[in-house]
Design a protein around this motif. Structure first.
Motif, PDB file in Angstrom:
ATOM      1  N   ARG A 107       0.729  -1.321   0.034  1.00 22.41           N
ATOM      2  CA  ARG A 107       0.002   0.164  -0.119  1.00 22.41           C
ATOM      3  C   ARG A 107       0.735   1.216   0.045  1.00 22.41           C
ATOM      4  O   ARG A 107       0.635   2.281  -0.620  1.00 22.41           O
ATOM      5  N   LEU A 108       1.788   1.270   0.951  1.00 25.13           N
ATOM      6  CA  LEU A 108       2.714   2.377   0.892  1.00 25.13           C
ATOM      7  C   LEU A 108       3.672   2.661  -0.500  1.00 25.13           C
ATOM      8  O   LEU A 108       3.756   3.806  -0.898  1.00 25.13           O
ATOM      9  N   ALA A 109       3.928   1.487  -1.035  1.00 26.37           N
ATOM     10  CA  ALA A 109       4.701   1.592  -2.331  1.00 26.37           C
ATOM     11  C   ALA A 109       3.925   2.154  -3.486  1.00 26.37           C
ATOM     12  O   ALA A 109       4.236   2.941  -4.352  1.00 26.37           O
ATOM     13  N   ASP A 110       2.630   1.796  -3.214  1.00 29.34           N
ATOM     14  CA  ASP A 110       1.629   2.410  -4.360  1.00 29.34           C
ATOM     15  C   ASP A 110       1.414   3.867  -4.151  1.00 29.34           C
ATOM     16  O   ASP A 110       1.442   4.515  -5.260  1.00 29.34           O
ATOM     17  N   ARG A 111       1.121   4.316  -3.052  1.00 29.26           N
ATOM     18  CA  ARG A 111       0.975   5.761  -2.605  1.00 29.26           C
ATOM     19  C   ARG A 111       2.041   6.487  -3.018  1.00 29.26           C
ATOM     20  O   ARG A 111       1.800   7.628  -3.754  1.00 29.26           O
ATOM     21  N   LEU A 112       3.443   6.193  -2.989  1.00 31.40           N
ATOM     22  CA  LEU A 112       4.568   6.917  -3.260  1.00 31.40           C
ATOM     23  C   LEU A 112       5.008   6.546  -4.679  1.00 31.40           C
ATOM     24  O   LEU A 112       6.104   7.086  -5.205  1.00 31.40           O
ATOM     25  N   GLY A 113       4.226   5.999  -5.535  1.00 35.12           N
ATOM     26  CA  GLY A 113       4.517   5.655  -6.992  1.00 35.12           C
ATOM     27  C   GLY A 113       5.565   4.845  -7.187  1.00 35.12           C
ATOM     28  O   GLY A 113       6.382   4.811  -8.376  1.00 35.12           O
ATOM     29  N   PHE A 114       5.723   3.763  -6.390  1.00 32.84           N
ATOM     30  CA  PHE A 114       6.662   2.583  -6.674  1.00 32.84           C
ATOM     31  C   PHE A 114       5.714   1.380  -7.250  1.00 32.84           C
ATOM     32  O   PHE A 114       4.662   1.156  -6.887  1.00 32.84           O
ATOM     33  N   ALA A 115       6.515   0.705  -8.078  1.00 38.93           N
ATOM     34  CA  ALA A 115       5.943  -0.462  -8.719  1.00 38.93           C
ATOM     35  C   ALA A 115       6.648  -1.698  -8.266  1.00 38.93           C
ATOM     36  O   ALA A 115       7.907  -1.589  -7.977  1.00 38.93           O
ATOM     37  N   ARG A 116       5.954  -2.865  -8.358  1.00 32.12           N
ATOM     38  CA  ARG A 116       6.520  -4.108  -7.840  1.00 32.12           C
ATOM     39  C   ARG A 116       7.554  -4.605  -8.952  1.00 32.12           C
ATOM     40  O   ARG A 116       7.078  -4.667 -10.105  1.00 32.12           O
ATOM     41  N   GLU A 117       8.633  -4.783  -8.344  1.00 32.87           N
ATOM     42  CA  GLU A 117       9.807  -4.856  -9.698  1.00 32.87           C
ATOM     43  C   GLU A 117      10.506  -6.493  -9.687  1.00 32.87           C
ATOM     44  O   GLU A 117      10.503  -7.133 -10.660  1.00 32.87           O
ATOM     45  N   ARG A 118      10.456  -6.864  -8.645  1.00 33.93           N
ATOM     46  CA  ARG A 118      11.200  -8.316  -8.220  1.00 33.93           C
ATOM     47  C   ARG A 118      10.693  -8.863  -7.310  1.00 33.93           C
ATOM     48  O   ARG A 118      10.233  -8.484  -6.296  1.00 33.93           O
ATOM     49  N   GLU A 119      10.631 -10.397  -7.514  1.00 36.14           N
ATOM     50  CA  GLU A 119      10.301 -11.274  -6.370  1.00 36.14           C
ATOM     51  C   GLU A 119      11.426 -12.207  -5.951  1.00 36.14           C
ATOM     52  O   GLU A 119      11.973 -12.613  -6.730  1.00 36.14           O
ATOM     53  N   LEU A 120      11.885 -12.350  -4.611  1.00 35.01           N
ATOM     54  CA  LEU A 120      12.874 -13.259  -4.402  1.00 35.01           C
ATOM     55  C   LEU A 120      12.233 -14.170  -3.250  1.00 35.01           C
ATOM     56  O   LEU A 120      11.520 -13.808  -2.343  1.00 35.01           O
ATOM     57  N   TRP A 121      12.214 -15.561  -3.883  1.00 35.39           N
ATOM     58  CA  TRP A 121      11.573 -16.567  -3.106  1.00 35.39           C
ATOM     59  C   TRP A 121      12.636 -17.211  -2.051  1.00 35.39           C
ATOM     60  O   TRP A 121      13.762 -17.358  -2.338  1.00 35.39           O
ATOM     61  N   VAL A 122      12.193 -17.485  -0.893  1.00 34.96           N
ATOM     62  CA  VAL A 122      12.810 -18.360   0.130  1.00 34.96           C
ATOM     63  C   VAL A 122      12.241 -19.881  -0.070  1.00 34.96           C
ATOM     64  O   VAL A 122      10.936 -19.849  -0.030  1.00 34.96           O
ATOM     65  N   MET A 123      13.070 -20.761  -0.432  1.00 30.15           N
ATOM     66  CA  MET A 123      12.659 -22.189  -0.392  1.00 30.15           C
ATOM     67  C   MET A 123      13.169 -22.937   0.463  1.00 30.15           C
ATOM     68  O   MET A 123      14.471 -22.516   0.978  1.00 30.15           O
ATOM     69  N   ARG A 124      12.594 -23.985   1.105  1.00 29.50           N
ATOM     70  CA  ARG A 124      13.070 -24.688   2.359  1.00 29.50           C
ATOM     71  C   ARG A 124      13.107 -26.291   1.771  1.00 29.50           C
ATOM     72  O   ARG A 124      12.166 -26.633   1.338  1.00 29.50           O
ATOM     73  N   ARG A 125      14.046 -26.675   2.294  1.00 28.51           N
ATOM     74  CA  ARG A 125      14.131 -28.219   2.389  1.00 28.51           C
ATOM     75  C   ARG A 125      14.527 -28.857   3.599  1.00 28.51           C
ATOM     76  O   ARG A 125      15.536 -28.649   4.420  1.00 28.51           O
TER      77      ARG A 125
END
Length: 286
Positions: A107-125
């Motif tokens: 919500r804060l990112a949208d308000r300040l004009g930021f776009a979702r750029e990358r997703e970093l996943w944590v994977m577990r084993r």
């Protein structure tokens, strides 16, 4: 800023950042700062960083990167937004990570004009899952790191991560900082070496505590790619961590890296939606 949001400086600011990080990590299960920011604070404090710090939260801006965190008891009162606005007043490109895909960060990112750029996943084993044996290609030896390997390691790392904004920039000083960390173990930095002694790739593992290990970095020389070394080195590191008795192994991977995801999925790693870190970016503006 509100009267209660008194900005701190010097040692008071650094102490407040440390305490807010501790509270966030305990509540959220993730440090609000990544490793690069952690090492900068550890070795340089707030030098070279624009900092807006209160006892309940902080915003740190270094060049085009912003780190923001608010202690859990102080959330939902607008402090994060006020700090973010201060950090983002200066025009230009800015990026910021949400370590954990928090709806409030979106919500804060949208308000300040930021776009979702990358997703970093944590994977577990879980380590209880059986592992295939390590079977290096002919002419390849898997061995531990030695002091004389530093230059070759940096060369392979730079080539393997030439287009990676964080890992590819590691230099001798950055390597030394990481090797000075309490978790560093030369036996956990596994090298794939050819018959001629050339470094072909590496798997740097990390043991966080008795229960958790990490596939920290896997780098393959561009000249050695396409021969299955990534899988061999991954397995070598997993066997090493299993021998240390950890209960689980985690890793970080870009969500759009389909080749890596296939490899890790085939070795028993899984990803939960909550284990997602998001980078937001604001384009340059005047």
């Amino acid at each position: 800023m509100a009267p209660d949001d008194l900005l701190l400086v010097g040692d008071d600011a650094l102490a407040a950042v440390t305490e807010v990080r501790r509270a966030c990590a305990e509540h959220d299960g993730a440090d609000p700062l990544d490793e690069a920011a952690h090492l900068r604070l550890k070795h340089d404090g707030l030098a070279g960083t624009d900092a807006w710090v209160t006892r309940d939260g902080f915003a740190l801006r270094r060049g085009a990167e912003v780190d923001l965190a608010v202690a859990p008891p102080a959330r939902e009162n607008g402090l994060g937004g006020r700090l973010a606005e201060l950090a983002c007043l200066e025009p230009g490109k800015i990026s910021a990570w949400s370590h954990g895909d928090h709806p409030a960060a979106a919500r804060l990112a949208d308000r300040l004009g930021f776009a979702r750029e990358r997703e970093l996943w944590v994977m577990r084993r879980p380590s209880a899952l059986p592992l295939p044996p390590v079977d290096p290609p002919p002419g390849v030896l898997i061995r531990d790191y030695g002091d004389r390997d530093a230059a070759a390691l940096l060369e392979v790392n730079g080539a393997a991560f030439a287009h990676h904004p964080e890992q590819g920039a590691m230099d001798q000083a950055g390597l030394a900082e990481r090797m000075a960390e309490p978790w560093f173990d030369p036996a956990g930095l596994l090298l794939a070496v050819g018959d001629d002694g050339e470094l072909l790739g590496f798997h740097w593992t990390k043991q966080h505590d008795d229960a958790t290990g990490e596939v920290y970095v896997i780098g393959i020389s561009p000249a050695a790619q396409g021969h299955g070394l990534g899988r061999v080195l991954t397995l070598a590191g997993l066997h090493h961590l299993a021998a240390r008795g950890v209960d689980q192994v985690l890793l970080y991977v870009e969500s759009d890296n389909s080749a890596a995801l296939r490899l890790y999925d085939g070795l028993g790693f899984t990803h939960a939606a909550a284990d997602t870190h998001v980078q937001y970016r604001r384009a340059g503006r005047s």
